[in-house]
Design an enzyme around this catalytic site. Structure first.
Site, PDB file in Angstrom:
ATOM      1  N   GLY A   1      -1.953   5.741  -3.358  1.00 67.00           N
ATOM      2  CA  GLY A   1      -1.773   4.363  -2.550  1.00 67.00           C
ATOM      3  C   GLY A   1      -2.682   3.735  -2.582  1.00 67.00           C
ATOM      4  N   GLU A   2      -2.749   2.750  -1.354  1.00 70.41           N
ATOM      5  CA  GLU A   2      -3.865   1.748  -1.160  1.00 70.41           C
ATOM      6  C   GLU A   2      -3.949   0.532  -2.451  1.00 70.41           C
ATOM      7  OE1 GLU A   2      -7.682   3.726  -1.180  1.00 70.41           O
ATOM      8  OE2 GLU A   2      -7.089   5.344   0.455  1.00 70.41           O
TER       9      GLU A   2
END
Lengths: 337, 337
Positions: B304-305
């Site tokens: 993610g991120e």
């Protein structure tokens, strides 16, 4: 480098028999570091393996990647007399000029990823011999080309990409692959720059005849008989990178065929190499499977020049930046799962 | 922006019903340019399509990519009360601090590819409601989150990546995917940050119960009932990018689930988006198949991120640099095949 590193194929073979390994302590320290960075274990997937591999070759737990070098070798091939390419042989020299003026794909990719790029023309006015009739090079010829690659590597570089330009060189690569790994020409040839069905059949026949003519040689003599100068130069550069512990990103079918000569001569000789991409040239995937290399990218490129490998510099830069730049759980005060 | 762009879900839906298209003239001019660059036709594979797609959205035959923007949205989820994550909810705020101090993976990737990065925390102290019991957000709540994303986009950016941080948000993404595309929870959940088999079964059950409870809603109300604030903010930002004709690289499962809401609300709403990568979170490939998006990278990331999309910025930069920087056959004096 006042003395030549080698002046015969047996001397080059002796270098390959005594290649350095990665720094196991650095790789272990990098593995430990990877385990405490602020991310769930394994969440960066292949980037984690890449960073640890790179750390081992650079001998540092948290290495940098700041000085990638890209060298494009150009050569001409006597085998083009057999009608194996969609482009005329003079395109090799025309494209070298394009490289020098900054107009080719590889120039743009080097700029994008901050790589130093150089171009080396290898006797373009004097193509190698047509290997359907005689060996492409004599020993002095292949040694000169290997040395051109060997000496072109900057020992201060921290990553190497070698690319090529040479009308006819997918035929040379297919012949080398067939000679090293078996299988007939039809299984190793592809459309290169874009030949038609008839040209493809002709190319397969050329490969079969060449491989039969030069059968029974060791890997280095196979390179001499079936190679082009740019393939030998790539092999020389990849070997030199290993001696300097500079990691290498392999490009497409031609680069990988040249590299395969080293692996066949000495198992493990390509441990410092990662496959940058898998090309649309059909036999590339087959060659990578023989080498046990999983490509980083699969985007249907089939240009050569080092373009696929140069594109993969971005992936490796990302991997190294995450590994060396991220905070640990302790540094960031983040709870572990 | 003195007035809010929208203040109800029907107003947001009206924007989606009237999205601008790519510039067909620019895309046609880019296609023509691609055909005369110094390479065999098609030899840059997917990079050629990418450059032409980018040219259409930027409205230029030879566009630049100089100002990529990355926004990471963070939210907390009431559904974590159901034991669906391997990490405690306080990690969301700890990671936001890590983003702000530059210690996370996404920070390193933004530095590597020259992207401007910002982080937006969305009421972390007040998690959304547990959507197994009631809607995650009321209309005012989802509008606030959509607007946070909408307003965070820099209209001067020439590329957008949206990422997220939110303990529990793979459960929200799986519930949205199940509600939008059908199929039960077991087919849409994965291990997220690393839950065990028991946790995985619990997560699937949570998804099934939530989807049953909130069945029969349209896409935007599905986002309200099953989303988190960071998912709504990503959807708002992706919609705004479309209005500004800023191309978007989609990240992993959570980002793609948020984006899917727009596509389900209005077919074609994601034509300005390319899939940056396919995540190791198993359901991501399934979601991309529903959207007809072929990922640029497949490297086993599941962080993610925005990390997978940020890595793909390098690929898109390479594509645009080749397209806009290469010489034509005529300019370089190279013979065509």
């Amino acid at each position: 480098m006042p003395l030549k590193a080698f002046s015969t194929l047996p001397e080059f073979a002796a270098i390959l028999a005594d290649l350095p390994s990665a720094d196991a302590d650095a790789a272990e320290a990098a593995t430990a570091r990877n385990g405490v960075l602020t991310k769930p274990p394994g969440a960066l997937g292949r980037l984690e393996e890449l960073a640890i591999w790179y750390a081992g070759w650079r001998g540092a737990a948290a290495p940098v990647l700041e000085k990638p070098q890209v060298i494009v070798f150009a050569g001409n091939h006597g085998v083009t007399a057999q009608g194996v390419s969609a482009f005329p042989a003079e395109v090799t020299a025309q494209m070298v000029m394009n490289f020098e003026l900054g107009g080719a794909a590889i120039n743009q990719l080097c700029k994008t990823f901050g790589a130093e790029m150089s171009v080396l023309s290898l006797d373009l006015d004097e193509p190698t011999q047509d290997f359907t009739a005689e060996p492409a090079m004599d020993e002095a010829g292949v040694i000169a080309a290997l040395l051109a690659g060997w000496e072109a590597v900057d020992p201060q570089a921290d990553l190497l990409v070698v690319g090529e330009m040479g009308i006819g060189n997918t035929t040379s690569a297919a012949a080398i692959a067939s000679a090293l790994f078996g299988g007939n020409g039809a299984g190793w040839v592809g459309r290169g720059t874009g030949i038609d069905d008839e040209g493809l059949a002709r190319k397969a026949d050329v490969v079969d005849r060449a491989v039969a003519l030069h059968a029974g040689q060791g890997p280095l003599d196979t390179l001499r008989c079936l190679g082009g100068r740019e393939l030998a130069a790539m092999a020389g550069a990849i070997a030199r990178a290993r001696v300097e512990r500079i990691p290498v990103i392999l490009d497409g079918f031609i680069c990988t065929a040249a590299a395969s000569v080293l692996e066949k001569e000495c198992e493990g000789a390509l441990d410092h190499c990662v496959a940058g991409h898998v090309s649309a040239e059909q036999a590339h995937a087959r060659l990578l499977a023989h080498l046990g290399k999983e490509p980083l990218l699969s985007l249907g490129l089939r240009l050569g020049e080092g373009s696929g490998a140069a594109l993969a510099i971005g992936v490796l830069k990302g991997a190294v930046a995450c590994h060396s730049g991220m905070a640990t759980f302790a540094e960031a005060g983040v709870s572990e799962g």
